[in-house]
Design an enzyme around this catalytic site. Structure first.
Site, PDB file in Angstrom:
ATOM      1  N   ASN A  88       1.885  12.039   5.768  1.00 32.30           N
ATOM      2  CA  ASN A  88       0.942  11.112   6.483  1.00 32.30           C
ATOM      3  C   ASN A  88       1.557  11.066   7.905  1.00 32.30           C
ATOM      4  OD1 ASN A  88       0.134   7.497   6.446  1.00 32.30           O
ATOM      5  ND2 ASN A  88      -1.143   9.434   6.881  1.00 32.30           N
TER       6      ASN A  88
ATOM      7  N   PHE B 120      -1.626   7.034  12.501  1.00 34.25           N
ATOM      8  CA  PHE B 120      -1.790   8.184  11.776  1.00 34.25           C
ATOM      9  C   PHE B 120      -3.137   8.703  12.425  1.00 34.25           C
ATOM     10  CE2 PHE B 120      -3.603   4.959   8.985  1.00 34.25           C
ATOM     11  CZ  PHE B 120      -4.959   5.233   9.231  1.00 34.25           C
TER      12      PHE B 120
ATOM     13  N   ARG C  81     -11.006  33.046  47.217  1.00 34.98           N
ATOM     14  CA  ARG C  81     -10.938  31.892  48.289  1.00 34.98           C
ATOM     15  C   ARG C  81     -10.559  30.725  47.476  1.00 34.98           C
ATOM     16  NH1 ARG C  81     -15.440  29.514  51.774  1.00 34.98           N
ATOM     17  NH2 ARG C  81     -16.478  31.144  50.961  1.00 34.98           N
TER      18      ARG C  81
ATOM     19  N   TYR D 149       0.872  -1.126   0.120  1.00 31.26           N
ATOM     20  CA  TYR D 149      -0.006  -0.046  -0.074  1.00 31.26           C
ATOM     21  C   TYR D 149       0.718   1.141   0.036  1.00 31.26           C
ATOM     22  CZ  TYR D 149      -2.908   3.767   1.758  1.00 31.26           C
ATOM     23  OH  TYR D 149      -3.678   4.883   1.822  1.00 31.26           O
TER      24      TYR D 149
ATOM     25  N   TYR E 161     -15.779  33.198  46.380  1.00 31.08           N
ATOM     26  CA  TYR E 161     -15.277  32.105  45.632  1.00 31.08           C
ATOM     27  C   TYR E 161     -14.003  32.207  44.930  1.00 31.08           C
ATOM     28  CZ  TYR E 161     -18.754  29.187  47.623  1.00 31.08           C
ATOM     29  OH  TYR E 161     -19.795  28.309  48.398  1.00 31.08           O
TER      30      TYR E 161
ATOM     31  N   GLU F  93     -12.065   5.692   5.212  1.00 28.16           N
ATOM     32  CA  GLU F  93     -11.631   6.694   6.607  1.00 28.16           C
ATOM     33  C   GLU F  93     -12.836   7.028   7.071  1.00 28.16           C
ATOM     34  OE1 GLU F  93      -9.131   9.558   4.701  1.00 28.16           O
ATOM     35  OE2 GLU F  93      -7.666   8.026   3.827  1.00 28.16           O
TER      36      GLU F  93
ATOM     37  N   HIS G 203      -3.525  16.266  -2.837  1.00 26.00           N
ATOM     38  CA  HIS G 203      -3.933  16.519  -1.448  1.00 26.00           C
ATOM     39  C   HIS G 203      -3.574  17.764  -0.773  1.00 26.00           C
ATOM     40  CE1 HIS G 203      -4.345  12.111  -1.866  1.00 26.00           C
ATOM     41  NE2 HIS G 203      -4.499  11.904  -0.493  1.00 26.00           N
TER      42      HIS G 203
END
Length: 642
Positions: free
Chosen positions: A322, A427, A381, A179, A378, A512, A209
Site C-alpha cells: 500500500n 496512499f 535568441r 481495517y 527565437y 476507490e 493483487h
C-alpha cells in the site's frame, strides 16, 4: 563445435552441490551425484525429472530419445556437454535445458530482461546507505537502483518499527476490528476475519493483487522500487515487524528482484498491482531475477542466495503493497534524468549558436552590433527563457518527489505514540501524478526547440552550410532523415504530454472512486525524457558536423572539448553511412552526462570569478551567459575563431 547431446547414462555416489535447471517452463532442483558428472548428465537428469512430473512424460517415450543443449541462464551462453559440472558451473548456478526442435513460446520469460546487459558488469557493492524514512534523496534512490549501495536501517528507525509492530500485536491479541488487519479490503472492509485466518488473509491479498501486465521493470527500476518501499517502512507507521523488514533488506542487498509488470496501477490505493508483484517474489512465489540466476522461480533464487521466503504476519501484506512507490521511484529517475539533460541542452544550444554564427549579445545589452542581421531566430535568441522555465519546472517537481519519497503512504497508518491506527488517504498518488505530468510538459520543450535548431543546421538557406550537412548532396542524404527522426519524436511527445492525471476511473466497487493514474504519468514522463535526450543527441551530432565545414576556424576551449568528446565515439560524415549507431552513441554520452562533465569546469570557473553570490540569475541564462563570456558564440566580427 557444440553438438546436440544424445542421452547415455552416468551416475556417481559422492554428494555434490545441486543446480537449478529450467526445462520447458519448469524449474527443477537437481543434486549432482559425482565430481566427474558432466553438464550432459545434468541435462539428462533434469529431463528425466521433468518427464516424471508429466502425465504424458512430456511427449517422450524415453529419456534416451531426447536431444538437447544446455546453456547458462545468465547470458545464455552454451555449455560444452562433455565438461564436468565442477569445472563449468558454480555451486547452485542456474542453467536451462533447450530441447532440440522446441519452438520458443511467446509467453517465455527471457533469462534476462531488456537492458540487463548493463548488469554484466555488476559487482556487489561494499558501501551502505542508512535509511530512516526521512532523509532519502532522489539522487540516493537512483544510485541504489544502479546497485552502488546496500541498505541498513538506522537504530532510530529500528526502534520506531518495533514500536509500531507492538500496536499491531495488541490489536490482534485483543481482537479489535481494524481495517486491513482483522477485516477484508476495499468493498470487504466490513467483513471481519477470525484470528486463525489473519496470516492467510495477508497471503491472499498479495496473490490476488498480483494482477499486473506488460514487460517487467528493469533491474535498476526494480531495485529503486524495493529500496523506496524499505525507506517508507523504516518510518515506523506501517506496522511491519523488524524481522520481516530485515528479510526485505536482505533480498535487496542480494539483488534478488521480483518480476514486476510495468502496467496495472491506477495510483490509488497506491500502486497495488506492482507492489503486490514485489511482495509476491519476497514470499517465494512468482518469478525473480538476480545477477547470479537470471529469471527463475522466486523460491529458487532466494535459496541460491541463502535467503528464506517471508512468512507474512497480520497486516504485513498490506504494509508491503500500500503506497505510491511505483509512481515515485520512476518519478525520481525521471527528475534526475531531466536535470541531467537540461544542463547539457544549454551546452548543445551554445554549440549550435556557434555553428550558425548566432550572436550572444541577445543575452546581453547589445545585439548584432557588427553585422547586417537585425536579430537571430527565437530558437537561438530565446534559449534562456525556454530552457530557464524547464529548470524551474524540474526544481518544482524534485521538491515534490523529495517530500513523497520520505512520506508514509500506508493505510491504515499506525501511530505508536498514541497506540492507535487511522485510516486516511496518504496512499493517493495525486501529488506525484500531477507533478510528473507537469515535468513531461516542461522538459518536452527542450526537444521542441532543439528540433527547430536541427532544421536550421540542415537547411542551407538558414545555415549557409551544405544541405543536410554533407558533401555531394543528392548522392548523399546526410542528416535528412536524422532530422525526420527528431521531428517524429517531438510529435510523439506532444501526445505523451497529455496529462494522465486529468483522468479518473472508479474502481473497487466505487470504494476507490477517484484515482490519480500516476503510474502512467511516471512511465510516459520517462518516455518523453528519453525522446528529449535522443533529439538533443541528434542536434549534438549535427552541430559537430557543422563545425567540419567551418574548419580551420576553431570555437572556444569548452566547446572544442565537447567536439573532441563526440569525435571520440562518432567520426565525421564524409559520405552516407549507417546512422542509428551514431545517434545511440551520442545519446549514451548524454545519459552518462559526459557532455556536462567536460564543460562544467569552465562554467564553474566563470561562476567563481564573475558572478556575485548575491546576484539572482536564471540557471539557463547563467549557463549560456557564462559560456558567452568565456568565448562561446559570436558577434560576427571575429576573424580567427568561429
Amino acid at each position: 563445435m557444440l553438438q546436440p547431446f544424445s542421452v547415455k547414462g552416468q551416475f556417481g555416489g559422492e554428494s555434490m552441490p545441486r543446480y537449478t535447471v529450467h526445462v520447458r517452463g519448469e524449474w527443477l532442483a537437481v543434486p549432482c551425484q559425482s565430481s566427474t558428472s558432466t553438464v550432459g548428465w545434468l541435462g539428462k537428469e533434469a529431463v528425466r525429472r521433468y518427464m516424471k512430473n508429466k502425465p504424458d512424460n512430456g511427449g517422450f517415450s524415453s529419456v534416451e530419445e531426447v536431444k538437447f543443449y544446455v546453456r547458462r541462464c545468465k547470458g545464455l551462453g552454451l555449455l560444452d556437454l562433455e565438461d564436468t559440472v565442477e569445472d563449468a558451473l558454480e555451486d547452485n548456478e542456474f542453467v536451462e535445458v533447450v530441447i532440440e526442435g522446441d519452438i520458443m513460446s511467446p509467453n517465455f520469460i527471457p533469462s534476462q530482461p531488456e537492458g540487463v546487459h548493463l548488469y554484466s558488469k555488476y559487482r556487489e557493492p561494499e558501501q551502505y546507505i542508512f535509511l530512516d524514512g526521512n532523509s532519502l534523496t532522489t539522487e540516493d534512490l537512483v544510485n541504489l537502483g544502479k546497485g552502488l549501495y546496500k541498505i541498513k536501517l538506522t537504530p532510530e528507525a529500528e526502534a520506531k518499527v518495533n514500536e509500531s509492530r507492538e500496536v499491531i500485536e495488541r490489536i490482534v491479541k485483543e481482537q479489535t476490528v481494524v481495517y486491513g488487519i482483522t477485516t477484508g479490503f476495499g468493498k470487504f472492509a466490513r467483513t471481519v476475519i477470525p484470528n486463525s485466518k489473519l496470516r492467510e488473509l495477508q497471503v491472499n491479498l498479495v496473490r490476488s493483487h498480483s494482477a499486473g501486465v506488460g514487460k517487467p521493470l528493469s533491474p535498476e527500476r526494480s531495485r529503486m522500487l524495493l529500496a523506496l518501499r524499505i525507506n517508507v517502512l523504516a518510518k515506523g507507521y506501517s506496522g511491519i515487524s523488524l524481522e520481516t523488514l530485515q528479510q526485505v533488506i536482505e533480498a535487496f542487498n542480494a539483488s534478488c528482484l521480483p518480476y514486476i509488470p510495468e502496467k496495472g496501477t491506477v495510483g490509488a490505493s497506491g500502486d497495488l498491482a506492482p507492489l503486490s508483484h514485489l511482495a509476491l517474489g519476497l514470499i517465494g512465489e512468482g518469478k525473480m531475477w538476480s545477477p547470479k540466476s537470471g529469471w527463475a522461480d522466486a523460491k529458487y533464487v532466494l535459496e541460491a542466495h541463502g535467503l528464506r521466503p517471508i512468512t507474512l504476519k497480520p497486516k504485513e501484506g498490506l504494509a508491503l503493497i500500500n503506497g505510491t512507490q511505483m509512481i515515485t521511484s520512476l518519478g525520481c529517475e525521471a527528475v534526475e534524468r531531466a536535470g541531467a539533460i537540461a544542463r547539457q541542452a544549454d551546452i548543445i544550444a551554445a554549440l549550435t549558436l556557434e555553428v550558425l554564427k548566432g550572436t550572444t549579445r541577445a543575452f546581453d545589452t547589445e545585439s548584432h552590433r557588427f553585422c547586417d542581421r537585425v536579430q537571430d531566430a527565437y530558437t537561438m535568441r530565446c534559449c534562456p527563457q525556454v530552457h530557464g522555465v524547464v529548470n524551474d519546472t524540474i526544481a518544482f517537481v524534485k521538491d515534490i518527489m523529495m517530500t513523497e519519497i520520505n512520506s508514509a503512504t500506508d493505510n491504515p497508518m499506525v501511530f505508536a505514540e498514541r497506540a492507535e491506527t487511522i485510516s486516511g488517504g496518504n496512499f493517493h498518488g495525486e501529488y506525484p501524478a500531477k507533478a510528473l505530468d507537469y515535468l513531461a510538459i516542461g522538459v518536452h520543450e527542450l526537444a521542441a526547440i532543439s528540433e527547430r535548431r536541427i532544421e536550421r543546421l540542415c537547411n542551407p538557406s538558414l545555415s549557409e552550410l551544405p544541405a543536410f550537412l554533407v558533401t555531394e548532396g543528392g548522392l548523399n542524404s546526410g542528416f535528412m532523415i536524422a532530422h525526420c527522426t527528431a521531428a517524429a519524436l517531438v510529435s510523439e511527445n506532444k501526445a505523451l504530454c497529455h496529462p494522465s492525471s486529468v483522468d479518473s476511473l472508479s474502481t473497487s466497487a466505487a470504494t476507490e472512486d477517484h484515482v490519480s493514474m500516476g503510474g502512467w504519468a511516471a512511465r510516459k514522463a520517462l518516455r518523453v525524457i528519453e525522446h528529449v535526450e535522443q533529439v538533443l543527441a541528434i542536434e549534438l551530432l549535427a552541430a559537430c558536423q557543422g563545425i567540419e565545414f567551418l574548419r580551420p576556424l576553431r570555437t572556444t576551449t569548452p566547446l572544442e572539448k565537447v567536439y573532441d568528446l563526440v569525435r571520440s565515439v562518432v567520426r565525421p560524415w564524409i559520405k552516407d553511412r549507417f546512422m542509428a549507431p551514431d545517434i545511440e552513441a551520442a545519446h549514451r554520452l548524454l545519459v552518462e552526462q559526459q557532455v556536462w562533465e567536460v564543460a562544467e569546469p569552465y562554467i564553474e570557473k566563470y561562476r567563481r570569478e564573475h558572478i556575485p553570490e548575491s546576484r539572482p540569475i536564471s540557471p539557463t541564462a547563467f549557463s549560456l551567459g557564462s559560456l558567452d563570456h568565456i568565448g562561446v558564440g559570436h558577434d560576427h566580427r571575429h576573424q580567427n575563431e568561429l
